[in-house]
Design an enzyme around this catalytic site. Structure first.
Site, PDB file in Angstrom:
ATOM      1  N   HIS A  73       0.927  -1.294  -0.198  1.00  0.00           N
ATOM      2  CA  HIS A  73      -0.109  -0.155  -0.074  1.00  0.00           C
ATOM      3  C   HIS A  73       0.892   1.325  -0.018  1.00  0.00           C
ATOM      4  O   HIS A  73       0.686   2.192  -0.621  1.00  0.00           O
ATOM      5  CB  HIS A  73      -0.896   0.111   1.134  1.00  0.00           C
ATOM      6  CG  HIS A  73      -1.862  -1.022   1.555  1.00  0.00           C
ATOM      7  ND1 HIS A  73      -1.757  -2.070   2.477  1.00  0.00           N
ATOM      8  CD2 HIS A  73      -3.048  -1.446   0.689  1.00  0.00           C
ATOM      9  CE1 HIS A  73      -2.713  -2.839   2.505  1.00  0.00           C
ATOM     10  NE2 HIS A  73      -3.504  -2.532   1.232  1.00  0.00           N
TER      11      HIS A  73
ATOM     12  N   ASP B 100      -3.234  -7.407  -7.334  1.00  0.00           N
ATOM     13  CA  ASP B 100      -4.690  -7.811  -7.794  1.00  0.00           C
ATOM     14  C   ASP B 100      -4.932  -7.511  -9.201  1.00  0.00           C
ATOM     15  O   ASP B 100      -5.522  -6.662  -9.579  1.00  0.00           O
ATOM     16  CB  ASP B 100      -5.721  -7.064  -6.760  1.00  0.00           C
ATOM     17  CG  ASP B 100      -5.510  -7.072  -5.434  1.00  0.00           C
ATOM     18  OD1 ASP B 100      -5.858  -8.168  -4.900  1.00  0.00           O
ATOM     19  OD2 ASP B 100      -4.606  -6.349  -4.886  1.00  0.00           O
TER      20      ASP B 100
ATOM     21  N   SER C 178       0.351  -8.726   1.631  1.00  0.00           N
ATOM     22  CA  SER C 178      -1.001  -8.786   1.739  1.00  0.00           C
ATOM     23  C   SER C 178      -1.741  -8.670   3.112  1.00  0.00           C
ATOM     24  O   SER C 178      -0.978  -9.129   4.062  1.00  0.00           O
ATOM     25  CB  SER C 178      -1.557 -10.217   1.216  1.00  0.00           C
ATOM     26  OG  SER C 178      -3.029 -10.360   1.650  1.00  0.00           O
TER      27      SER C 178
HETATM   28  P1  AMP Z   1      -6.642  -3.844  -0.306  1.00  0.00           P
HETATM   29  O1  AMP Z   1      -6.240  -2.919   0.820  1.00  0.00           O
HETATM   30  O2  AMP Z   1      -6.070  -5.387  -0.190  1.00  0.00           O
HETATM   31  O3  AMP Z   1      -7.910  -3.647  -1.110  1.00  0.00           O
HETATM   32  O4  AMP Z   1      -5.513  -3.483  -1.556  1.00  0.00           O
HETATM   33  C1  AMP Z   1      -5.599  -1.965  -1.687  1.00  0.00           C
HETATM   34  C2  AMP Z   1      -4.768  -1.728  -3.023  1.00  0.00           C
HETATM   35  O5  AMP Z   1      -3.345  -2.029  -2.592  1.00  0.00           O
HETATM   36  C3  AMP Z   1      -4.916  -2.375  -4.360  1.00  0.00           C
HETATM   37  O6  AMP Z   1      -4.721  -1.739  -5.379  1.00  0.00           O
HETATM   38  C4  AMP Z   1      -4.131  -3.782  -4.226  1.00  0.00           C
HETATM   39  O7  AMP Z   1      -3.850  -4.316  -5.561  1.00  0.00           O
HETATM   40  C5  AMP Z   1      -2.937  -2.848  -3.493  1.00  0.00           C
HETATM   41  N1  AMP Z   1      -1.828  -3.899  -3.151  1.00  0.00           N
HETATM   42  C6  AMP Z   1      -2.340  -4.922  -2.251  1.00  0.00           C
HETATM   43  N2  AMP Z   1      -1.118  -5.719  -2.051  1.00  0.00           N
HETATM   44  C7  AMP Z   1       0.082  -5.135  -2.644  1.00  0.00           C
HETATM   45  C8  AMP Z   1       1.170  -5.471  -2.965  1.00  0.00           C
HETATM   46  N3  AMP Z   1       1.842  -6.585  -2.236  1.00  0.00           N
HETATM   47  N4  AMP Z   1       2.118  -4.749  -3.781  1.00  0.00           N
HETATM   48  C9  AMP Z   1       1.447  -3.881  -4.331  1.00  0.00           C
HETATM   49  N5  AMP Z   1       0.344  -3.584  -4.182  1.00  0.00           N
HETATM   50  C10 AMP Z   1      -0.543  -3.981  -3.451  1.00  0.00           C
END
Ligand code: AMP
Length: 286
Positions: free
Chosen positions: A42, A155, A190
């Protein structure tokens, strides 16, 4: 802007007026939507947003409409105070963190859903997921009014869905995709990694190992998707904690299955490690 004070908004009307005012001043608004429990993946998106916008907005919202029955909506990890500290260090200007029921009134009935991209990969095992994602991202775009929004390639299908939606609905927003940020051993970062116990954490590395193996095989000349999938399946099955949801080799644009590799293909997989469903993907360059 960026730096000292971070403004926190719970009501959408307030951040929407703030964005209207910024736009009148000619400011560029960059936006990073998340479900919180921030990690370095993030933060990489936020740093990119900091470069691209005069104003940087982070949203933290665990969106109920993208979780199906029996999924981890209630268990999803939350840590608002820590997230706000991290955001402040990066120079986020404002956080939009609405209450769970604040974005959907009791008569909510308007959804955004795509016809084709959700019929692959995660969409098959999570039938309402991408409708929930497309709907909440549309709502957040209308509230935050960004010029540019930043998403992670971890994602991959979500990013494809959002790019397609922006094109189909003529949304005037630039979508930026950022590479997957990984732990030192290769596990994709994650928020759900927090669910893993120490045995599961070790086993979770099998997703990355399977992808690396496929990439090496393709570099050595392998062109048959079935062979790549079989080898990935064998590797993952050697871990008793792991249960495969899907492993696919697909076209990175349509996400449709590819049988014989020509040019670049995407290998994507979802694996339950214990009760935790993890996803990862890698482009395979032939
Ligand atoms: P989330 O909080 O899981 O909904 O993710 C929010 C954003 O962060 C989304 O655009 C995800 O694709 C991105 N994201 C989550 N994990 C990663 C990672 N390991 N590397 C890069 N971006 C990420």
């Amino acid at each position: 802007m960026g730096g000292q004070r971070i403004q926190i908004f719970k009501r959408f009307q307030e951040i929407q007026s703030r964005s209207n005012a910024l736009r009148k001043e000619g400011k560029i608004i960059a936006f990073v939507p998340t479900m919180g429990y921030l990690h370095d993946g993030h933060l990489a998106l936020l740093r990119e947003g900091r470069k691209r916008g005069d104003d940087l907005i982070l949203s933290i919202f665990v969106n109920p409409t993208q979780f199906g029955p029996g999924e981890d909506l209630d268990a999803y990890p939350r840590s608002f105070e820590r997230d706000a500290e991290l955001a402040k260090k990066i120079g986020v200007d404002a956080i939009f963190a609405p209450a769970a029921d604040a974005l959907y009134g009791s008569h909510f009935q308007t959804y955004v859903s795509l016809e084709k991209l959700p019929n692959h990969l995660c969409g098959l095992s999570r039938p309402v997921h991408f409708r929930g994602v497309a709907t909440v991202v549309t709502k957040l775009f209308n509230i935050v009014k960004p010029h540019v929004a930043i998403f992670g390639q971890k994602d991959f299908q979500q990013l494809a869905v959002i790019r397609q939606m922006v094109q189909d609905l003529n949304l005037d927003i630039e979508i930026v995709g950022m590479p997957t940020v990984r732990e030192a051993d290769g596990l994709a970062m994650s928020s759900r990694n927090a669910y893993l116990n120490s045995t599961e954490r070790k086993a979770a590395l099998c997703l990355y190992q399977a992808l690396r193996q496929a990439q090496a095989d393709v570099q050595k000349g392998e062109t048959e998707a079935d062979t790549l999938v079989t080898r990935a399946t064998d590797l993952i099955r050697s871990h008793p904690e792991a249960r495969i949801d899907y492993i696919a080799v697909c076209d990175p644009d349509t996400l449709g299955d590819v049988k014989h590799l020509k040019g670049t293909a995407l290998m994507a997989l979802a694996v339950f490690v214990g009760k935790t469903r993890l996803i990862d993907n890698m482009l395979l360059q032939h």
